[in-house]
Enzyme design. Structure first.
Site, PDB file in Angstrom:
ATOM      1  N   HIS A   1      11.093   9.418  30.532  1.00 57.71           N
ATOM      2  CA  HIS A   1      12.169   8.534  30.083  1.00 57.71           C
ATOM      3  C   HIS A   1      12.846   9.247  28.915  1.00 57.71           C
ATOM      4  O   HIS A   1      12.573  10.392  28.622  1.00 57.71           O
ATOM      5  CB  HIS A   1      11.596   7.209  29.571  1.00 57.71           C
ATOM      6  CG  HIS A   1      10.726   6.488  30.524  1.00 57.71           C
ATOM      7  ND1 HIS A   1      11.211   5.609  31.459  1.00 57.71           N
ATOM      8  CD2 HIS A   1       9.377   6.478  30.696  1.00 57.71           C
ATOM      9  CE1 HIS A   1      10.212   5.083  32.147  1.00 57.71           C
ATOM     10  NE2 HIS A   1       9.082   5.600  31.708  1.00 57.71           N
TER      11      HIS A   1
ATOM     12  N   CYS B   1       9.469   7.538  36.708  1.00 59.80           N
ATOM     13  CA  CYS B   1       8.216   6.816  36.473  1.00 59.80           C
ATOM     14  C   CYS B   1       7.857   5.813  37.573  1.00 59.80           C
ATOM     15  O   CYS B   1       7.353   6.216  38.611  1.00 59.80           O
ATOM     16  CB  CYS B   1       8.268   6.168  35.100  1.00 59.80           C
ATOM     17  SG  CYS B   1       6.638   5.781  34.462  1.00 59.80           S
TER      18      CYS B   1
HETATM   19  N1  GLN Z   1       4.001   0.635  35.763  1.00 59.91           N
HETATM   20  C1  GLN Z   1       3.817   2.043  35.940  1.00 59.91           C
HETATM   21  C2  GLN Z   1       2.648   2.626  35.159  1.00 59.91           C
HETATM   22  O1  GLN Z   1       2.255   2.107  34.152  1.00 59.91           O
HETATM   23  C3  GLN Z   1       5.109   2.748  35.565  1.00 59.91           C
HETATM   24  C4  GLN Z   1       5.496   2.584  34.116  1.00 59.91           C
HETATM   25  C5  GLN Z   1       6.832   3.156  33.782  1.00 59.91           C
HETATM   26  O2  GLN Z   1       7.779   3.113  34.565  1.00 59.91           O
HETATM   27  N2  GLN Z   1       6.957   3.645  32.558  1.00 59.91           N
HETATM   28  O3  GLN Z   1       2.104   3.635  35.552  1.00 59.91           O
END
Ligand code: GLN
Length: 245
Positions: A189, A93
């Site tokens: 995740h 992510c």
């Molecule tokens: N901050 C990033 C987004 O919202 C990644 C979020 C995350 O790692 N789940 O796209």
């Protein structure tokens, strides 16, 4: 045999238990009697990429990503060389986004490492929920949980898989994640690896092959609860008539 697993900036990047990926890699080596160590790599510290066999980098908030951007500049050159020399990486992510050229949020542009020629643009409406992929690399569907505001255009890169359920890279491309050499990047995740033992072992086999210069087949593990968890998500989200779809 021994593998060293680096955990990049654990204090800034550990959304939804992504640290579990590190535990899973370690445990699946230990269960097979293969020695392993975890090296936490704190932001601002020098990273010795030569001493790493696998690098894990997890998800994080926009704020965490912004904080990390300055530190990343310091390790960019060595990180790129590690990837080009087939170093194994799992990036989830926020980490996936930062491997690219930039992540443009609602308010600012966060510069990425530019190791992958990809760009991420924030858009309103977060892409949230369980996801199921079909990947040519694995016989079992890959499952996980995504929650991101950024949409990632991967250009000519090879995706990790095709989305059977969920949003993926952009919400409408039909694809999720990417694979470049021994680098796996994904929005999933879960943490990802405990629910997808085949992905975990795939990373371990690549790392062993790179280190010892030959194919090393890992001893099979029973994986009954792991596959039960995986199957549960696959059936819940891909069976026609299921109340979840
Ligand atoms: N901050 C990033 C987004 O919202 C990644 C979020 C995350 O790692 N789940 O796209």
């Amino acid at each position: 045999m021994k593998l060293s697993i680096g955990h990049l900036y654990p204090e800034l990047f550990n959304l939804y238990g992504d640290r579990g990926n590190v535990r899973c890699l370690l445990k699946r080596l230990q269960w097979r009697g293969i020695e392993a160590e975890v090296i936490p790599l704190a932001a601002g510290e020098k990273v010795d990429f030569n001493g790493l066999d696998i690098l894990c980098w997890g998800g994080g908030s926009d704020r965490g990503q912004e904080m990390a951007a300055g530190y990343l500049k310091e390790i960019r050159k060595d990180f790129k060389a590690y990837v080009e020399e087939d170093g194994v990486v799992l990036a989830v992510c926020a980490a996936y986004q930062l491997l690219g050229n930039y992540y443009r949020t609602e308010k600012k542009t966060i510069e990425g490492l530019g190791i992958l020629d990809i760009c991420t643009q924030w858009k309103p409406g977060r892409l949230v929920g369980n996801a199921v992929l079909e990947s040519p690399l694995f016989s079992t569907p890959v499952v996980g949980f995504e929650n991101h505001g950024g949409r990632t255009e991967i250009g000519d890169h090879t995706p990790l898989g095709r989305v059977l359920f969920g949003h993926g890279n952009t919400g409408n491309s039909g694809y999720e994640g990417l694979v470049y050499k021994n680098l796996f990047a994904t929005y999933l995740h879960g943490p990802l690896l405990p629910k997808n033992p085949e992905v975990c072992d795939g990373l371990l086999e690549r790392a062993l092959k790179r280190k010892y210069g030959k194919e090393i087949e890992l001893e099979p593990l029973s994986d009954i609860p792991e596959y039960r968890a995986n199957r549960n998500i696959v059936e819940r989200y891909t069976t026609p008539g299921s109340r979840h779809i």
